[in-house]
Enzyme design. Structure first.
Site, PDB file in Angstrom:
ATOM      1  N   GLY A  87       1.857  13.276   1.310  1.00 30.42           N
ATOM      2  CA  GLY A  87       1.794  12.106   2.183  1.00 30.42           C
ATOM      3  C   GLY A  87       2.658  12.262   3.415  1.00 30.42           C
ATOM      4  N   LEU A  88       3.298  13.432   3.576  1.00 33.09           N
ATOM      5  CA  LEU A  88       4.175  13.644   4.737  1.00 33.09           C
ATOM      6  C   LEU A  88       3.459  14.401   5.856  1.00 33.09           C
ATOM      7  CD1 LEU A  88       7.548  14.539   2.947  1.00 33.09           C
ATOM      8  CD2 LEU A  88       6.866  12.359   3.937  1.00 33.09           C
ATOM      9  N   SER A  91      -0.451  18.844   7.148  1.00 28.89           N
ATOM     10  CA  SER A  91      -1.418  19.464   8.071  1.00 28.89           C
ATOM     11  C   SER A  91      -0.999  19.229   9.523  1.00 28.89           C
ATOM     12  CB  SER A  91      -2.824  18.944   7.818  1.00 28.89           C
ATOM     13  OG  SER A  91      -2.878  17.548   7.961  1.00 28.89           O
ATOM     14  N   GLU A 119      -7.382  19.010  14.032  1.00 27.86           N
ATOM     15  CA  GLU A 119      -7.505  18.446  12.682  1.00 27.86           C
ATOM     16  C   GLU A 119      -8.923  17.912  12.465  1.00 27.86           C
ATOM     17  OE1 GLU A 119      -4.272  16.815  10.779  1.00 27.86           O
ATOM     18  OE2 GLU A 119      -5.583  16.481   9.056  1.00 27.86           O
ATOM     19  N   ASP A 131      -0.186  11.039  13.395  1.00 27.89           N
ATOM     20  CA  ASP A 131       0.595  12.027  12.644  1.00 27.89           C
ATOM     21  C   ASP A 131       1.059  13.161  13.548  1.00 27.89           C
ATOM     22  OD1 ASP A 131      -0.270  10.421  10.596  1.00 27.89           O
ATOM     23  OD2 ASP A 131      -1.742  11.849   9.817  1.00 27.89           O
ATOM     24  N   TYR A 180     -12.753   7.620   4.555  1.00 27.44           N
ATOM     25  CA  TYR A 180     -11.950   7.392   5.778  1.00 27.44           C
ATOM     26  C   TYR A 180     -12.862   7.149   6.984  1.00 27.44           C
ATOM     27  CZ  TYR A 180      -8.442   8.280   9.472  1.00 27.44           C
ATOM     28  OH  TYR A 180      -7.615   8.175  10.574  1.00 27.44           O
TER      29      TYR A 180
END
Ligand code: GLA
Length: 309
Positions: A87-88, A91, A119, A131, A180
């Site tokens: 969850g950090l 990627s 991504e 992110d 998603y």
């Protein structure tokens, strides 16, 4: 003869998102922070070096960021302290690390956008820019308030008294196998529940910044709880298992609040805890917990400051 010519190094942090979930791809405001878990990459323009990466799908990411930057990052070694699926944003850290190694002179915003496109290209998931932006431009001691519509941002001091805890729910998923993209389309189409989450979440980001500026930890915690309920009921990205863990975290001593973090559909939970109350949280949730603190992004020094959000 050995030559180091052309050898490059890059390093970038993972991120947490304090609040502002599933609003980045709609041009909303978000409040992530870069954290002190890093990915390091070393590359040499030699075909003899194989890509060595334990980041899931690492090769596809390397190829995609190479295409975005117009460079072929051959012979790349990756070392990461960021567990894949933690969850950090392992990627985003990998992509930003490569960008910072290959093009250190790049503007941090441009780098974040290139990494976002990479991504999307590598996974087919229409992720937002949060992110990659946090990994590129976060600052130690701060959260990053980012307007994803204009890409203007400012730093918000993060209090020393709080620890950031990330709970692994144990439900792991690759984003490409989750709805998603479907959630994104529903929100873009203005589906009422999805829209209610987006509007209320954006209001919570502003309230959260206000509470941070007043050191009002109880309010911060309550906003995390409201965010979780909204992600659970209106955006429908939680799971019964995650809901149960979040409620255990809420009840833990020293925990101000917690919520599902990131894309959701399992994954991880963010909790804000009083410094030193990690053991109580671990005992309450009986799951692995990573306690982290804020860190500098890979492009933070080169891109000092930021413009007002
Ligand atoms: C993932 C995406 C981000 C963002 C979050 C949800 O982490 O990569 O762009 O959309 O989900 O807030």
């Amino acid at each position: 003869m050995e030559s180091n010519a052309g050898t490059w190094h890059g390093r970038a942090p993972g991120r947490v998102n304090l609040i502002g979930e599933h609003v980045d791809y709609l041009g909303g405001v978000v409040l992530p922070a870069a954290v002190n878990r890093h990915t390091e990459v070393t590359g040499r323009p030699s075909a003899e070096w194989a890509v060595e990466s334990r980041v899931k799908g690492g090769v596809a990411y390397l190829r995609a960021i190479g295409e975005e930057l117009g460079v072929q990052p051959q012979g790349v070694r990756v070392r990461s302290e960021i567990p894949s699926g933690s969850g950090l944003s392992s990627s985003a850290a990998l992509l930003v690390a490569v960008a910072s190694g290959l093009k250190p002179e790049m503007d941090g915003r441009e780098a974040a956008l290139a990494c976002q496109r990479a991504e999307q290209r590598a996974t087919g998931v229409q992720v937002g820019v949060m992110d990659q932006f946090a990994s590129a431009l976060g600052r130690r001691g701060h959260a990053l308030l980012l307007d994803c519509g204009t890409l203007e941002y400012r730093m918000v001091p993060f209090p020393d008294e709080l620890d950031i805890a990330v709970i692994d729910s144990g439900e792991h998923r690759s984003l490409a196998r989750t709805p998603y993209n479907q959630r994104r389309r529903e929100a873009e189409a203005g589906q009422p529940n999805r829209r209610r989450h987006v509007d209320s979440e954006i209001a919570r980001v502003h309230a959260f910044v206000d509470a941070l500026e007043r050191d009002d930890f109880t309010r911060l915690g309550n906003l995390l709880k409201e965010s979780h309920r909204s992600l659970r009921d209106d955006f429908e990205v939680s799971t019964p298992h995650v809901d149960a863990l979040v409620e255990k975290a809420w009840a833990a001593k020293g925990c101000f609040g917690a919520r599902i973090m990131g894309a959701g559909f399992g994954g991880s939970i963010l909790a804000l805890i009083e410094r030193g109350s990690e053991a109580a949280l671990k005992a309450a949730v009986e799951q692995p917990v990573i306690v982290c603190s804020t860190a500098d992004g890979a492009f933070a020094r080169a891109n000092e400051g930021g413009r007002a959000a």
